[in-house]
Motif scaffolding. Structure first.
Motif, PDB file in Angstrom:
ATOM      1  N   THR A 217      -0.059  28.631   0.186  1.00 49.40           N
ATOM      2  CA  THR A 217       1.159  29.438   0.240  1.00 49.40           C
ATOM      3  C   THR A 217       2.248  28.594   0.857  1.00 49.40           C
ATOM      4  O   THR A 217       1.988  27.735   1.712  1.00 49.40           O
ATOM      5  CB  THR A 217       0.980  30.701   1.112  1.00 49.40           C
ATOM      6  N   LYS A 219       6.050  28.934   2.619  1.00 51.47           N
ATOM      7  CA  LYS A 219       7.030  29.880   3.159  1.00 51.47           C
ATOM      8  C   LYS A 219       8.208  29.994   2.199  1.00 51.47           C
ATOM      9  O   LYS A 219       8.732  28.991   1.725  1.00 51.47           O
ATOM     10  CB  LYS A 219       7.515  29.376   4.519  1.00 51.47           C
ATOM     11  N   GLY A 222       5.677  31.888  -1.586  1.00 50.98           N
ATOM     12  CA  GLY A 222       4.463  32.661  -1.867  1.00 50.98           C
ATOM     13  C   GLY A 222       3.366  31.745  -2.380  1.00 50.98           C
ATOM     14  O   GLY A 222       3.249  30.601  -1.952  1.00 50.98           O
ATOM     15  N   THR A 223       2.598  32.269  -3.318  1.00 49.94           N
ATOM     16  CA  THR A 223       1.409  31.547  -3.771  1.00 49.94           C
ATOM     17  C   THR A 223       1.757  30.417  -4.738  1.00 49.94           C
ATOM     18  O   THR A 223       2.509  30.606  -5.689  1.00 49.94           O
ATOM     19  CB  THR A 223       0.441  32.534  -4.460  1.00 49.94           C
ATOM     20  N   ARG A 247      -6.292  38.506 -14.644  1.00 50.12           N
ATOM     21  CA  ARG A 247      -5.039  39.084 -14.143  1.00 50.12           C
ATOM     22  C   ARG A 247      -3.865  38.417 -14.810  1.00 50.12           C
ATOM     23  O   ARG A 247      -3.859  37.212 -15.019  1.00 50.12           O
ATOM     24  CB  ARG A 247      -4.949  38.813 -12.649  1.00 50.12           C
ATOM     25  N   ASN A 273       4.510  28.216  -8.997  1.00 53.11           N
ATOM     26  CA  ASN A 273       4.723  29.258  -8.007  1.00 53.11           C
ATOM     27  C   ASN A 273       4.529  30.585  -8.741  1.00 53.11           C
ATOM     28  O   ASN A 273       5.187  30.847  -9.743  1.00 53.11           O
ATOM     29  CB  ASN A 273       6.161  29.105  -7.477  1.00 53.11           C
ATOM     30  N   VAL A 277       0.470  37.629  -7.039  1.00 50.81           N
ATOM     31  CA  VAL A 277      -0.889  37.301  -6.632  1.00 50.81           C
ATOM     32  C   VAL A 277      -0.887  36.696  -5.230  1.00 50.81           C
ATOM     33  O   VAL A 277       0.040  35.973  -4.852  1.00 50.81           O
ATOM     34  CB  VAL A 277      -1.544  36.354  -7.674  1.00 50.81           C
ATOM     35  N   GLU A 278      -1.907  37.048  -4.468  1.00 47.59           N
ATOM     36  CA  GLU A 278      -2.035  36.502  -3.114  1.00 47.59           C
ATOM     37  C   GLU A 278      -2.916  35.260  -3.153  1.00 47.59           C
ATOM     38  O   GLU A 278      -3.756  35.125  -4.024  1.00 47.59           O
ATOM     39  CB  GLU A 278      -2.691  37.550  -2.195  1.00 47.59           C
ATOM     40  N   LYS A 279      -2.738  34.427  -2.156  1.00 45.54           N
ATOM     41  CA  LYS A 279      -3.518  33.189  -2.094  1.00 45.54           C
ATOM     42  C   LYS A 279      -5.027  33.461  -2.136  1.00 45.54           C
ATOM     43  O   LYS A 279      -5.783  32.778  -2.827  1.00 45.54           O
ATOM     44  CB  LYS A 279      -3.163  32.433  -0.804  1.00 45.54           C
ATOM     45  N   GLN A 280      -5.454  34.494  -1.406  1.00 41.03           N
ATOM     46  CA  GLN A 280      -6.904  34.738  -1.331  1.00 41.03           C
ATOM     47  C   GLN A 280      -7.509  35.198  -2.661  1.00 41.03           C
ATOM     48  O   GLN A 280      -8.722  35.211  -2.809  1.00 41.03           O
ATOM     49  CB  GLN A 280      -7.264  35.738  -0.215  1.00 41.03           C
ATOM     50  N   ASP A 281      -6.645  35.557  -3.618  1.00 41.60           N
ATOM     51  CA  ASP A 281      -7.169  35.996  -4.920  1.00 41.60           C
ATOM     52  C   ASP A 281      -7.349  34.843  -5.903  1.00 41.60           C
ATOM     53  O   ASP A 281      -7.801  35.032  -7.032  1.00 41.60           O
ATOM     54  CB  ASP A 281      -6.227  37.030  -5.560  1.00 41.60           C
ATOM     55  N   GLU A 283      -8.609  30.676  -6.522  1.00 41.45           N
ATOM     56  CA  GLU A 283      -9.328  29.552  -5.924  1.00 41.45           C
ATOM     57  C   GLU A 283      -9.560  28.450  -6.944  1.00 41.45           C
ATOM     58  O   GLU A 283      -9.397  28.664  -8.150  1.00 41.45           O
ATOM     59  CB  GLU A 283     -10.664  30.024  -5.336  1.00 41.45           C
TER      60      GLU A 283
END
Ligand SMILES: Nc1nc2c(ncn2[C@@H]2O[C@H](COP(=O)(O)OP(=O)(O)OP(=O)(O)O)[C@@H](O)[C@H]2O)c(=O)[nH]1
Ligand SMILES: [Mg+2]
Length: 655
Positions: A217, A219, A222-223, A247, A273, A277-281, A283
């Motif tokens: 991520t 600042k 985002g992801t 997704r 970018n 979606v969040e970083k944890q989703d 990999e």
């Protein structure tokens, strides 16, 4: 944008959007390979100024753990602008899986061998991996040349040449450098440029695929995901699909080789970018691809090669499979024999522990389940195979899919669908190819009459011919056993044919086009057959019809009527069958047949009689119908069945 996403190394360069007025830039991905501590990272830094070891732990331990990235722009003597994206891999044997995640999309391998150590285990393993992945070209670099004298350098150089003999690197340059002193670097850059000129551009129009090698991520952004774009073009605001969880995501921004860009094309180090979606989703190992075009698969047919250094591989063995940045466990089912010998090659079906997004032509590496060492690799041939089928048919199909001729492989894909045919969209998904490329091959196949096409539906010509022939056979057979019927209903024929709906339509249309079949009001018949009767048959039909219609309810015995005809008994019987099927004659008992009009008149009469009294006995019925008891009983039983009358005790009621 403030800083680069792609390169989080020491050097941050100001962003420059791509200037399209300049001569186009060619992008080449260079991957390092070689044993631990042989100077890969130092070489990349000496060439680019970028320290690809970005983790604190890497700096502390002085080794590379995970992939590192750097870039370098050069202009060749011919004026071509070349951009090299470097993927620096770890040499440590424990981190080979990280190396494998980086080596997937590279155009050129830099095989790094320290002059003071020579060939070491991971020199061999990394080199094997490059060979198994069919990386087309490379340069061998003897690093740390400052640590050895000229004689030792000569000896190592000979050892290396011997090592490379017979491989893809046999004829490629071997360059001695010292990253510490800078010697040999100019020659290496020149060689990089020369080699790069021979790199063919990747297919920027193919279906987009970005195997993800990093996620972080930033600042304000985002992801962000990074990877080597292996196919297609990604633009800002594009919608992509994240596999395997499917997704849909929007591309908020694109960076190429560390600089903001409007688009990234195949063969470029790409950072995206992502919105939604969040970083944890996300990999490493996931793949971003064009939305709605491709599908993952857990079973694939492949051509598998085993290293000569490996042990024989038994069918049913489990292995670690690495493809681009992903890693799964796979069960290998050999399709030809029970065991693959070291140095051998065979077709196999792999069952994966988790679905992967791969397309035919993709390469992969397999490593022994335990202890984990690289034992082989191969190429994907079919990501949607059927179950293993017996005989040589499966192997023949895979031989065709493995063919260098694209049209031959494509034809094999269409042919295997047989009389069911397939849609162009299925073919796109199965091949991962771009539509234009596919259309070109399809046109070629059509020119050669190898396939037939109706809008978006395709069928191999031989299958179409076979299907049409079998339809003709079915229709002929129908005519033969239903000689006086006009033909078989389209629906009945389709059920009999058993092909897909589109397949059946194509087969029928082909038969009609070839004037071997005809269709009249949903009845399929042979041209000139069906409703047409021979003169004597038509005459007989008229006689039968007339005899029964004029007989009213006092009908003659059917066999007596048939005996008066000029045609033989079986043909006469068929005319009766036809008249019964058409509802002109009605059979009410084994030996009583009436004309429909006579029964209709009787119904009308009964209805009129009902006004007087609904109760009716046999005597009254005999009067009304003017028939003897012989006819009255079967007629009344028929009327009961037809719910015109209903038996109540000894009498009946007219309903
Ligand atoms: N004398 C000398 N030392 C070098 C040269 N290149 C690298 N080194 C040193 O060799 C050591 C290992 O270099 P790296 O570049 O980290 O080696 P590496 O191949 O990237 O190692 P891994 O990534 O862990 O596999 C470092 O201490 C470097 O300073 C060179 O040309 N000459
Ligand atoms: Mg390193």
């Amino acid at each position: 944008m403030q800083s680069t996403w792609e390169c989080t190394g020491a050097t941050h360069r100001p962003h420059t959007a791509r200037d399209y007025t300049e001569t186009p830039m060619k992008s080449i991905i260079v991957g390092t390979a070689g044993h631990i501590d042989h100077g890969k990272t130092a070489l990349v830094k000496a060439l680019t100024g970028i320290d690809a070891d970005r983790l604190e732990e890497e700096k502390r331990r002085g080794i590379t753990i995970d992939l590192g990235f750097a870039h370098l722009q050069l202009t060749s003597t011919a004026g071509e602008r070349l951009r090299f994206g470097f993927v620096d891999v770890p040499g440590h044997e424990r981190f080979v899986r990280n190396m494998l995640a980086g080596v997937g999309g590279i155009d050129l391998a830099l095989l790094v061998i320290a002059a003071d150590e020579g060939i070491k285990p991971q020199t061999r393993e990394h080199f094997d991996i490059c060979r198994l992945l069919s990386i087309p070209r490379g340069i061998t670099v003897l690093t740390k040349s400052d640590l050895v004298d000229a004689e030792t350098l000569e000896v190592v150089s000979l050892e290396v040449q011997e090592f490379l003999r017979g491989s893809f690197l046999e004829a490629s340059p071997v360059i001695a450098v010292s990253s510490l002193r800078g010697t040999g670097l100019e020659e290496l850059k020149r060689t990089l440029m020369e080699t790069a000129e021979a790199v063919p551009p990747r297919d920027a129009t193919a279906i987009v695929r970005l195997p993800i090698d990093r996620v972080f991520t930033m600042k304000g952004f985002g992801t962000v995901v990074t990877g080597t774009l292996v196919a297609g073009t990604v633009r800002k605001e594009d919608e992509l699909e994240l596999f395997p969880n499917r997704r849909r995501l929007r591309v908020r921004g694109v960076e190429v080789h560390g600089a903001a860009a409007d688009e990234a094309v195949a063969g470029e180090r790409t950072a995206l970018n992502l919105a939604g979606v969040e970083k944890q989703d996300v990999e490493r190992g996931m793949v971003l691809a064009a939305s709605g075009r491709l599908e993952t698969s857990s079973r694939m047919d492949v051509k598998l090669s085993l290293l000569s250094s490996a042990k024989a591989l038994k069918s049913g063995a489990r292995v670690h499979l690495h493809a681009f940045t992903s890693e799964v466990i796979a069960t290998v089912n050999l399709l030809d024999g029970k065991q693959l010998q070291p140095g051998g090659e065979t077709f196999a079906q792999l069952r994966l522990s988790a679905p992967l997004l791969l397309v035919p032509g993709d390469r992969f590496i397999v490593r022994q389940f335990s202890p984990v060492v690289t034992i082989g690799g191969g190429v994907v041939l079919d990501t949607f195979p059927g179950k293993k089928f017996p005989g040589t048919a499966h192997l023949d199909l895979l031989k065709a899919l493995n063919s260098d001729e694209s049209t031959k492989a494509l034809l094999a894909r269409i042919a295997r669908r047989g009389e069911n045919g397939m849609l162009v969209s299925q073919l796109l998904r199965e091949t991962g190819r771009n539509q234009n490329v596919l259309e070109g091959w399809l046109s070629e196949l059509r020119r050669e009459n190898a396939i037939a096409r109706c809008d978006d539906f395709l069928m191999e010509s031989q299958s179409l011919r076979r299907l049409a022939d079998s339809l003709i056979g079915m229709v002929s057979k129908f005519h033969a056993s239903n000689r006086l019927a006009p033909g078989i209903s389209k629906q009945a024929l389709e059920e009999q044919a058993g092909a897909s709906e589109r397949g059946f339509e194509a087969g029928l249309a082909f038969g009609i086009e070839q004037k071997q079949l005809a269709i009249t009001a949903d009845v399929v018949h042979l041209p000139g057959r069906g409703v047409v009767m021979k003169d004597d048959e038509a005459e007989s039909r008229r006689v039968i019809e007339k005899t029964f219609s004029s007989a009213g309810l006092r009908v003659p015995a059917l066999k007596d009527v048939l005996a008066t005809l000029k045609i033989d008994k079986p043909r006469a019987q068929k005319i009766v069958t036809l008249l019964l099927r058409e509802g002109i004659l009605i059979k009410i008992s084994d030996d009583l047949v009436f004309h429909a009009s006579a029964l209709q008149a009787l119904r009308a009469q009964l209805l009129a009689e009902r006004q007087k009294s609904p109760r009716i006995d046999i005597a009254r019925f005999k009067d009304i119908a003017a028939v003897s008891r012989k006819y009255a009983i079967p007629l009344l039983e028929y009327l009961d069945r037809e719910h015109v009358t209903k038996r109540v005790g000894d009498e009946r009621v007219i309903l």
